[in-house]
Design a protein around this motif. Sequence first.
Motif, PDB file in Angstrom:
ATOM      1  N   ALA A   1       0.700  -0.630   0.309  1.00 26.27           N
ATOM      2  CA  ALA A   1      -0.414   0.325  -0.029  1.00 26.27           C
ATOM      3  C   ALA A   1       0.673   1.124  -0.300  1.00 26.27           C
ATOM      4  N   SER A   2       2.104   1.363   0.257  1.00 25.23           N
ATOM      5  CA  SER A   2       2.687   1.886   0.245  1.00 25.23           C
ATOM      6  C   SER A   2       3.905   2.371  -1.106  1.00 25.23           C
TER       7      SER A   2
ATOM      8  N   GLY B   1       2.220  -5.703   9.076  1.00 27.33           N
ATOM      9  CA  GLY B   1       1.972  -7.402   8.746  1.00 27.33           C
ATOM     10  C   GLY B   1       3.082  -6.948   7.708  1.00 27.33           C
ATOM     11  N   ASP B   2       3.783  -8.837   7.802  1.00 29.40           N
ATOM     12  CA  ASP B   2       4.587  -8.823   6.496  1.00 29.40           C
ATOM     13  C   ASP B   2       4.187 -10.396   5.615  1.00 29.40           C
TER      14      ASP B   2
ATOM     15  N   PRO C   1       5.387  -9.906  -3.087  1.00 26.22           N
ATOM     16  CA  PRO C   1       6.386  -9.452  -2.927  1.00 26.22           C
ATOM     17  C   PRO C   1       7.531 -10.960  -2.537  1.00 26.22           C
TER      18      PRO C   1
ATOM     19  N   PRO D   1       1.386  -5.535 -16.511  1.00 21.12           N
ATOM     20  CA  PRO D   1       1.676  -4.454 -16.654  1.00 21.12           C
ATOM     21  C   PRO D   1       2.928  -4.672 -16.933  1.00 21.12           C
ATOM     22  N   ASP D   2       3.071  -3.178 -18.585  1.00 17.61           N
ATOM     23  CA  ASP D   2       4.228  -4.306 -19.129  1.00 17.61           C
ATOM     24  C   ASP D   2       5.173  -2.839 -18.142  1.00 17.61           C
ATOM     25  N   SER D   3       5.911  -1.834 -18.990  1.00 14.56           N
ATOM     26  CA  SER D   3       6.570  -0.734 -18.197  1.00 14.56           C
ATOM     27  C   SER D   3       6.857  -0.114 -17.571  1.00 14.56           C
ATOM     28  N   PHE D   4       6.698   0.315 -16.459  1.00 14.82           N
ATOM     29  CA  PHE D   4       5.965   1.435 -15.012  1.00 14.82           C
ATOM     30  C   PHE D   4       6.705   3.211 -16.024  1.00 14.82           C
TER      31      PHE D   4
ATOM     32  N   SER E   1       2.855  -9.283 -13.447  1.00 11.62           N
ATOM     33  CA  SER E   1       3.625  -8.825 -15.003  1.00 11.62           C
ATOM     34  C   SER E   1       3.673  -9.095 -16.360  1.00 11.62           C
TER      35      SER E   1
ATOM     36  N   ARG F   1       8.848 -15.504 -10.846  1.00  9.52           N
ATOM     37  CA  ARG F   1       8.450 -14.542  -9.661  1.00  9.52           C
ATOM     38  C   ARG F   1       6.761 -14.566 -10.165  1.00  9.52           C
ATOM     39  N   HIS F   2       6.654 -14.177 -11.231  1.00 10.34           N
ATOM     40  CA  HIS F   2       4.953 -13.698 -10.778  1.00 10.34           C
ATOM     41  C   HIS F   2       4.113 -14.665 -11.415  1.00 10.34           C
TER      42      HIS F   2
ATOM     43  N   PHE G   1       0.105  -7.701  -3.458  1.00  8.21           N
ATOM     44  CA  PHE G   1       1.706  -7.179  -4.586  1.00  8.21           C
ATOM     45  C   PHE G   1       2.138  -8.571  -4.130  1.00  8.21           C
TER      46      PHE G   1
ATOM     47  N   ARG H   1       4.702  -2.931   6.515  1.00  4.26           N
ATOM     48  CA  ARG H   1       5.542  -3.104   7.708  1.00  4.26           C
ATOM     49  C   ARG H   1       5.942  -2.418   8.629  1.00  4.26           C
TER      50      ARG H   1
ATOM     51  N   LEU I   1      -2.260  -2.599   3.916  1.00  3.35           N
ATOM     52  CA  LEU I   1      -0.998  -2.951   4.746  1.00  3.35           C
ATOM     53  C   LEU I   1       0.287  -2.533   4.811  1.00  3.35           C
TER      54      LEU I   1
ATOM     55  N   ASN J   1       8.905   3.720 -13.792  1.00  2.00           N
ATOM     56  CA  ASN J   1      10.931   3.754 -13.900  1.00  2.00           C
ATOM     57  C   ASN J   1      12.111   4.660 -13.973  1.00  2.00           C
TER      58      ASN J   1
HETATM   59  N1  LIG Z   1       9.113  -2.288 -12.897  1.00  2.00           N
HETATM   60  C1  LIG Z   1       7.903  -2.474 -13.841  1.00  2.00           C
HETATM   61  O1  LIG Z   1       8.221  -2.393 -14.757  1.00  2.00           O
HETATM   62  C2  LIG Z   1       7.191  -3.527 -13.477  1.00  2.00           C
HETATM   63  C3  LIG Z   1       6.393  -4.357 -14.072  1.00  2.00           C
HETATM   64  C4  LIG Z   1       5.361  -4.591 -14.202  1.00  2.00           C
HETATM   65  C5  LIG Z   1       4.968  -5.177 -13.291  1.00  2.00           C
HETATM   66  N2  LIG Z   1       5.914  -5.150 -12.002  1.00  2.00           N
HETATM   67  C6  LIG Z   1       5.188  -5.562 -10.326  1.00  2.00           C
HETATM   68  O2  LIG Z   1       5.065  -4.562 -10.367  1.00  2.00           O
HETATM   69  C7  LIG Z   1       5.745  -5.041  -8.674  1.00  2.00           C
HETATM   70  C8  LIG Z   1       6.207  -3.110  -8.026  1.00  2.00           C
HETATM   71  O3  LIG Z   1       4.941  -2.770  -7.738  1.00  2.00           O
HETATM   72  P1  LIG Z   1       5.256  -1.605  -6.974  1.00  2.00           P
HETATM   73  O4  LIG Z   1       6.536  -0.440  -7.999  1.00  2.00           O
HETATM   74  O5  LIG Z   1       3.743  -0.806  -6.826  1.00  2.00           O
HETATM   75  O6  LIG Z   1       6.368  -1.848  -5.607  1.00  2.00           O
HETATM   76  P2  LIG Z   1       6.713  -0.852  -4.721  1.00  2.00           P
HETATM   77  O7  LIG Z   1       6.778   1.090  -5.178  1.00  2.00           O
HETATM   78  O8  LIG Z   1       8.281  -1.159  -4.883  1.00  2.00           O
HETATM   79  O9  LIG Z   1       6.923  -1.003  -3.357  1.00  2.00           O
HETATM   80  C9  LIG Z   1       6.701  -2.068  -2.804  1.00  2.00           C
HETATM   81  C10 LIG Z   1       5.235  -1.914  -1.828  1.00  2.00           C
HETATM   82  O10 LIG Z   1       4.808  -3.488  -1.218  1.00  2.00           O
HETATM   83  C11 LIG Z   1       5.638  -3.935  -0.168  1.00  2.00           C
HETATM   84  N3  LIG Z   1       6.211  -4.896   0.109  1.00  2.00           N
HETATM   85  C12 LIG Z   1       7.138  -5.307  -0.529  1.00  2.00           C
HETATM   86  N4  LIG Z   1       7.207  -6.698   0.638  1.00  2.00           N
HETATM   87  C13 LIG Z   1       6.368  -7.073   1.166  1.00  2.00           C
HETATM   88  C14 LIG Z   1       6.639  -7.528   2.457  1.00  2.00           C
HETATM   89  N5  LIG Z   1       7.786  -8.768   2.203  1.00  2.00           N
HETATM   90  N6  LIG Z   1       5.054  -7.288   3.039  1.00  2.00           N
HETATM   91  C15 LIG Z   1       4.925  -6.213   2.933  1.00  2.00           C
HETATM   92  N7  LIG Z   1       4.710  -5.194   2.067  1.00  2.00           N
HETATM   93  C16 LIG Z   1       5.686  -5.417   1.307  1.00  2.00           C
HETATM   94  C17 LIG Z   1       6.335  -2.399   0.852  1.00  2.00           C
HETATM   95  O11 LIG Z   1       6.059  -1.949   1.198  1.00  2.00           O
HETATM   96  P3  LIG Z   1       6.672  -1.434   2.699  1.00  2.00           P
HETATM   97  O12 LIG Z   1       6.872   0.092   2.714  1.00  2.00           O
HETATM   98  O13 LIG Z   1       6.974  -2.489   4.184  1.00  2.00           O
HETATM   99  O14 LIG Z   1       8.297  -1.792   2.382  1.00  2.00           O
HETATM  100  C18 LIG Z   1       5.767  -1.366  -0.831  1.00  2.00           C
HETATM  101  O15 LIG Z   1       4.440  -0.729   0.471  1.00  2.00           O
HETATM  102  C19 LIG Z   1       6.879  -5.613  -8.582  1.00  2.00           C
HETATM  103  O16 LIG Z   1       5.633  -7.197  -8.020  1.00  2.00           O
HETATM  104  C20 LIG Z   1       6.800  -5.864  -9.930  1.00  2.00           C
HETATM  105  O17 LIG Z   1       7.692  -6.825 -10.279  1.00  2.00           O
HETATM  106  C21 LIG Z   1       7.136  -3.729 -12.529  1.00  2.00           C
END
Ligand SMILES: NC(=O)c1ccc[n+]([C@@H]2O[C@H](COP(=O)([O-])OP(=O)(O)OC[C@H]3O[C@@H](n4cnc5c(N)ncnc54)[C@H](OP(=O)(O)O)[C@@H]3O)[C@@H](O)[C@H]2O)c1
Length: 277
Positions: free
Chosen positions: A7-8, A47-48, A70, A130-133, A94, A110-111, A68, A31, A29, A136
């Motif tokens: 959520a963050s 929560g983790d 992890p 999603p494809d590229s964010f 992904s 992973r996905h 999400f 951490r 949720l 990034n």
């Molecule tokens: N980048 C891309 O181009 C792309 C493309 C397609 C898919 N994706 C996928 O999208 C996801 C990334 O999304 P995003 O950019 O929104 O993520 P992000 O900004 O990296 O944020 C990750 C979030 O997950 C939380 N988190 C991580 N591990 C956790 C755990 N064990 N327990 C609870 N919370 C946890 C983090 O919270 P904390 O505050 O606790 O750290 C944070 O809120 C990845 O799975 C990636 O593979 C990315």
Amino acid sequence: MILVTGASGNIGRCVVRQLVEAGERVRALVRDPSSAAFPPGVQACAGDLAEPAGLAQAFDGVERMFLFTPASGCGSVASAARAAGVRRAVLLSSAATQKADPRVNPIAARHDAAEKAVQAAGLAWTFLRPDSFAANALAWAAGIRAQSEVRGAYPQAQRNPIHEEDVAAVAVAALLGSGHEQAAYLLTGPAIITQAGQAEAIGQAIGRPVRFVELTRECALEEMAAHTPRPVAEKLLDYAAKSVHVPPLVTSAVEDVTGRPARSFARWAQDHAADFR
Ligand SMILES: NC(=O)c1ccc[n+]([C@@H]2O[C@H](COP(=O)([O-])OP(=O)(O)OC[C@H]3O[C@@H](n4cnc5c(N)ncnc54)[C@H](OP(=O)(O)O)[C@@H]3O)[C@@H](O)[C@H]2O)c1
């Protein structure tokens, strides 16, 4: 009550805000709740996802969740959620699951595993692929702020970057609407743009030119390996090299699901101009 995990994060924080704007009750949720700020009314819950046994409070009273993936995977999280009464999951997966071979690509693996875990748990599912964010490009922020430059390989690599608000809008539509169960959406931005074009769009948004400094693949790998696992960095570079000649797909899924066209990268750069100034 809807539970939003991650959520963050880039996407999760937009999902939380859009659900609140839609009048929903949201539990977020994280951490460390002390490090996250949410809109008024949102229940922050500690929560983790790597320790699903500790998530009973997070799942209490929840029917739908945004999930999400992890690093530890979704297997026991999905089964714990189902056992606690959660019925629907909208999974942030992904495009790699349909573009790459999970046997050799760690992002796809992973996905792919997360999707299978959600299905095996017996949750009604929607997969967002999603494809590229567009986000990034935030990795370029320090270099743009300090030197007005982006350093990387393959400036002519083609991208279909998607705004985080659009991924979130599809998630919210899937969480609140009908007809999205057992559906997987390949989500992209509205158009192809090269990496050099992205740098230029950011320059336009901040009112000063941004140079793209081309690195060799080896130099780029060394720089990326400082913050990204090397096998992932190698796959990202392979993907960039291929996309110089073969553009990624552009889909209409955002508009099909939300009724609104996907936001352009230029719009994303305007929305994030403060990050690059
Ligand atoms: N980048 C891309 O181009 C792309 C493309 C397609 C898919 N994706 C996928 O999208 C996801 C990334 O999304 P995003 O950019 O929104 O993520 P992000 O900004 O990296 O944020 C990750 C979030 O997950 C939380 N988190 C991580 N591990 C956790 C755990 N064990 N327990 C609870 N919370 C946890 C983090 O919270 P904390 O505050 O606790 O750290 C944070 O809120 C990845 O799975 C990636 O593979 C990315």
